[in-house]
Design a protein around this motif. Sequence first.
Motif, PDB file in Angstrom:
ATOM      1  N   ASN B  12       0.831  -1.202   0.000  1.00  0.00           N
ATOM      2  CA  ASN B  12       0.000   0.000   0.000  1.00  0.00           C
ATOM      3  C   ASN B  12       0.864   1.248   0.000  1.00  0.00           C
ATOM      4  N   GLY B  13       1.999   1.203  -0.690  1.00  0.00           N
ATOM      5  CA  GLY B  13       2.932   2.310  -0.620  1.00  0.00           C
ATOM      6  C   GLY B  13       2.337   3.632  -1.045  1.00  0.00           C
ATOM      7  N   THR B  14       1.535   3.615  -2.131  1.00  0.00           N
ATOM      8  CA  THR B  14       0.987   4.889  -2.607  1.00  0.00           C
ATOM      9  C   THR B  14       0.004   5.465  -1.600  1.00  0.00           C
ATOM     10  N   ILE B  15      -0.794   4.574  -0.992  1.00  0.00           N
ATOM     11  CA  ILE B  15      -1.767   5.053  -0.008  1.00  0.00           C
ATOM     12  C   ILE B  15      -1.048   5.616   1.212  1.00  0.00           C
ATOM     13  N   VAL B  16      -0.015   4.900   1.651  1.00  0.00           N
ATOM     14  CA  VAL B  16       0.736   5.380   2.815  1.00  0.00           C
ATOM     15  C   VAL B  16       1.355   6.735   2.521  1.00  0.00           C
ATOM     16  N   ASP B  17       1.928   6.876   1.321  1.00  0.00           N
ATOM     17  CA  ASP B  17       2.542   8.162   0.980  1.00  0.00           C
ATOM     18  C   ASP B  17       1.509   9.274   0.962  1.00  0.00           C
ATOM     19  N   ARG B  18       0.329   8.978   0.411  1.00  0.00           N
ATOM     20  CA  ARG B  18      -0.698  10.018   0.349  1.00  0.00           C
ATOM     21  C   ARG B  18      -1.133  10.421   1.753  1.00  0.00           C
ATOM     22  N   ILE B  19      -1.299   9.410   2.634  1.00  0.00           N
ATOM     23  CA  ILE B  19      -1.717   9.737   3.997  1.00  0.00           C
ATOM     24  C   ILE B  19      -0.677  10.624   4.657  1.00  0.00           C
ATOM     25  N   LEU B  20       0.603  10.276   4.467  1.00  0.00           N
ATOM     26  CA  LEU B  20       1.641  10.995   5.194  1.00  0.00           C
ATOM     27  C   LEU B  20       1.925  12.361   4.596  1.00  0.00           C
ATOM     28  N   SER B  21       1.606  12.563   3.309  1.00  0.00           N
ATOM     29  CA  SER B  21       2.057  13.789   2.667  1.00  0.00           C
ATOM     30  C   SER B  21       1.128  14.958   2.956  1.00  0.00           C
ATOM     31  N   GLU B  22      -0.119  14.711   3.338  1.00  0.00           N
ATOM     32  CA  GLU B  22      -1.050  15.820   3.472  1.00  0.00           C
ATOM     33  C   GLU B  22      -0.850  16.502   4.817  1.00  0.00           C
ATOM     34  N   HIS B  23      -1.880  16.568   5.623  1.00  0.00           N
ATOM     35  CA  HIS B  23      -1.766  17.367   6.840  1.00  0.00           C
ATOM     36  C   HIS B  23      -1.272  16.566   8.030  1.00  0.00           C
ATOM     37  N   THR B  24      -0.767  15.379   7.777  1.00  0.00           N
ATOM     38  CA  THR B  24      -0.468  14.484   8.885  1.00  0.00           C
ATOM     39  C   THR B  24       0.728  14.957   9.681  1.00  0.00           C
ATOM     40  N   ILE B  25       0.595  14.863  11.008  1.00  0.00           N
ATOM     41  CA  ILE B  25       1.706  15.180  11.890  1.00  0.00           C
ATOM     42  C   ILE B  25       2.568  13.952  12.110  1.00  0.00           C
ATOM     43  N   GLY B  26       1.943  12.783  12.162  1.00  0.00           N
ATOM     44  CA  GLY B  26       2.718  11.569  12.370  1.00  0.00           C
ATOM     45  C   GLY B  26       1.809  10.377  12.497  1.00  0.00           C
ATOM     46  N   TYR B  27       2.416   9.223  12.681  1.00  0.00           N
ATOM     47  CA  TYR B  27       1.634   7.999  12.801  1.00  0.00           C
ATOM     48  C   TYR B  27       2.354   7.046  13.737  1.00  0.00           C
ATOM     49  N   VAL B  28       1.567   6.125  14.302  1.00  0.00           N
ATOM     50  CA  VAL B  28       2.099   5.056  15.145  1.00  0.00           C
ATOM     51  C   VAL B  28       1.406   3.773  14.739  1.00  0.00           C
ATOM     52  N   VAL B  29       2.181   2.729  14.496  1.00  0.00           N
ATOM     53  CA  VAL B  29       1.621   1.404  14.276  1.00  0.00           C
ATOM     54  C   VAL B  29       2.134   0.513  15.394  1.00  0.00           C
ATOM     55  N   SER B  30       1.228  -0.157  16.085  1.00  0.00           N
ATOM     56  CA  SER B  30       1.650  -0.983  17.211  1.00  0.00           C
ATOM     57  C   SER B  30       1.199  -2.410  16.991  1.00  0.00           C
ATOM     58  N   ASP B  31       1.995  -3.321  17.529  1.00  0.00           N
ATOM     59  CA  ASP B  31       1.724  -4.748  17.463  1.00  0.00           C
ATOM     60  C   ASP B  31       0.798  -5.106  18.626  1.00  0.00           C
ATOM     61  N   ASN B  32      -0.336  -5.730  18.325  1.00  0.00           N
ATOM     62  CA  ASN B  32      -1.316  -5.989  19.376  1.00  0.00           C
ATOM     63  C   ASN B  32      -0.838  -7.039  20.363  1.00  0.00           C
ATOM     64  N   THR B  33      -0.153  -8.075  19.860  1.00  0.00           N
ATOM     65  CA  THR B  33       0.225  -9.164  20.765  1.00  0.00           C
ATOM     66  C   THR B  33       1.364  -8.735  21.675  1.00  0.00           C
ATOM     67  N   ALA B  34       2.386  -8.118  21.102  1.00  0.00           N
ATOM     68  CA  ALA B  34       3.538  -7.714  21.911  1.00  0.00           C
ATOM     69  C   ALA B  34       3.284  -6.406  22.641  1.00  0.00           C
ATOM     70  N   ASN B  35       2.236  -5.687  22.249  1.00  0.00           N
ATOM     71  CA  ASN B  35       1.937  -4.399  22.864  1.00  0.00           C
ATOM     72  C   ASN B  35       3.147  -3.466  22.783  1.00  0.00           C
ATOM     73  N   ALA B  36       3.725  -3.405  21.591  1.00  0.00           N
ATOM     74  CA  ALA B  36       4.927  -2.594  21.387  1.00  0.00           C
ATOM     75  C   ALA B  36       4.770  -1.814  20.095  1.00  0.00           C
ATOM     76  N   VAL B  37       5.559  -0.755  19.983  1.00  0.00           N
ATOM     77  CA  VAL B  37       5.516   0.067  18.778  1.00  0.00           C
ATOM     78  C   VAL B  37       6.226  -0.675  17.659  1.00  0.00           C
ATOM     79  N   ALA B  38       5.523  -0.890  16.541  1.00  0.00           N
ATOM     80  CA  ALA B  38       6.135  -1.585  15.419  1.00  0.00           C
ATOM     81  C   ALA B  38       6.735  -0.605  14.427  1.00  0.00           C
ATOM     82  N   GLU B  39       6.073   0.524  14.250  1.00  0.00           N
ATOM     83  CA  GLU B  39       6.534   1.496  13.270  1.00  0.00           C
ATOM     84  C   GLU B  39       5.981   2.846  13.688  1.00  0.00           C
ATOM     85  N   THR B  40       6.787   3.891  13.608  1.00  0.00           N
ATOM     86  CA  THR B  40       6.294   5.202  14.003  1.00  0.00           C
ATOM     87  C   THR B  40       7.143   6.291  13.383  1.00  0.00           C
ATOM     88  N   SER B  41       6.564   7.459  13.225  1.00  0.00           N
ATOM     89  CA  SER B  41       7.328   8.618  12.790  1.00  0.00           C
ATOM     90  C   SER B  41       7.584   9.582  13.943  1.00  0.00           C
TER      91      SER B  41
END
Lengths: 104, 101
Positions: B12-41
């Motif tokens: 989903n690279g194009t979608i991710v780029d579009r989400i991040l390029s507009e007014h976004t301040i940042g994002y966090v993706v977390s793993d539900n099982t480990a309860n840890a941050v998997a990816e973040t800006s």
Amino acid sequence: MSKIYLKAMEDVVQRNTDNTNRITEQAQGFVVSENAGDSLLHTSFDLTTAQSIVKHLHASFLKLAQSCVRDLDTDDKLCFLRVKTRKHEFLVSPEEAFTVTVVL
Amino acid sequence: MNRILEKVIHQNGTIVDRILSEHTIGYVVSDNTANAVAETSFDNTSAQAILKHLHGLLVSTCQSVVRDIDPSNKLCFMRLGTRKFEYLVAPEEYFTITVVQ
């Protein structure tokens, strides 16, 4: 106490009749509760459904959301909340004295 | 688990780029099982705060609230509009995604 809030709410609804009618057309229903006692003020649902929404959404979840937002940033404040589920969407608007939930 | 996440982001690279390029301040993706941050800006402190409050506390409570109101219903998406930001929270099966705009 409830009569004062009810009167104030009726004033607000009266002033925003166009908006209210437009929202009511699209929505399945709405629930208005007062913040002080978390008691039901006005609703278009049956009493059981409305009480359930007031109890779970307003009294429990909304308070938690407000405190979470405050924890994340102490200057910030929750203004609006949308919860999209498989069947409905709850739009929750916490105001100073009332909380309004519209169910789409 | 992170390989799944990388594959999803790649697909989903194009979608991710579009989400991040507009007014976004940042994002966090977390793993539900480990309860840890998997990816973040964000930096680690902000990401951990979002993980703890939004993903841990708010999502789980909202899921149970939705179940309480209607047992056959299920939480799909959540938006919190605050004075400064708007938090868009998407709880999925393995990951929970929050975009701040």
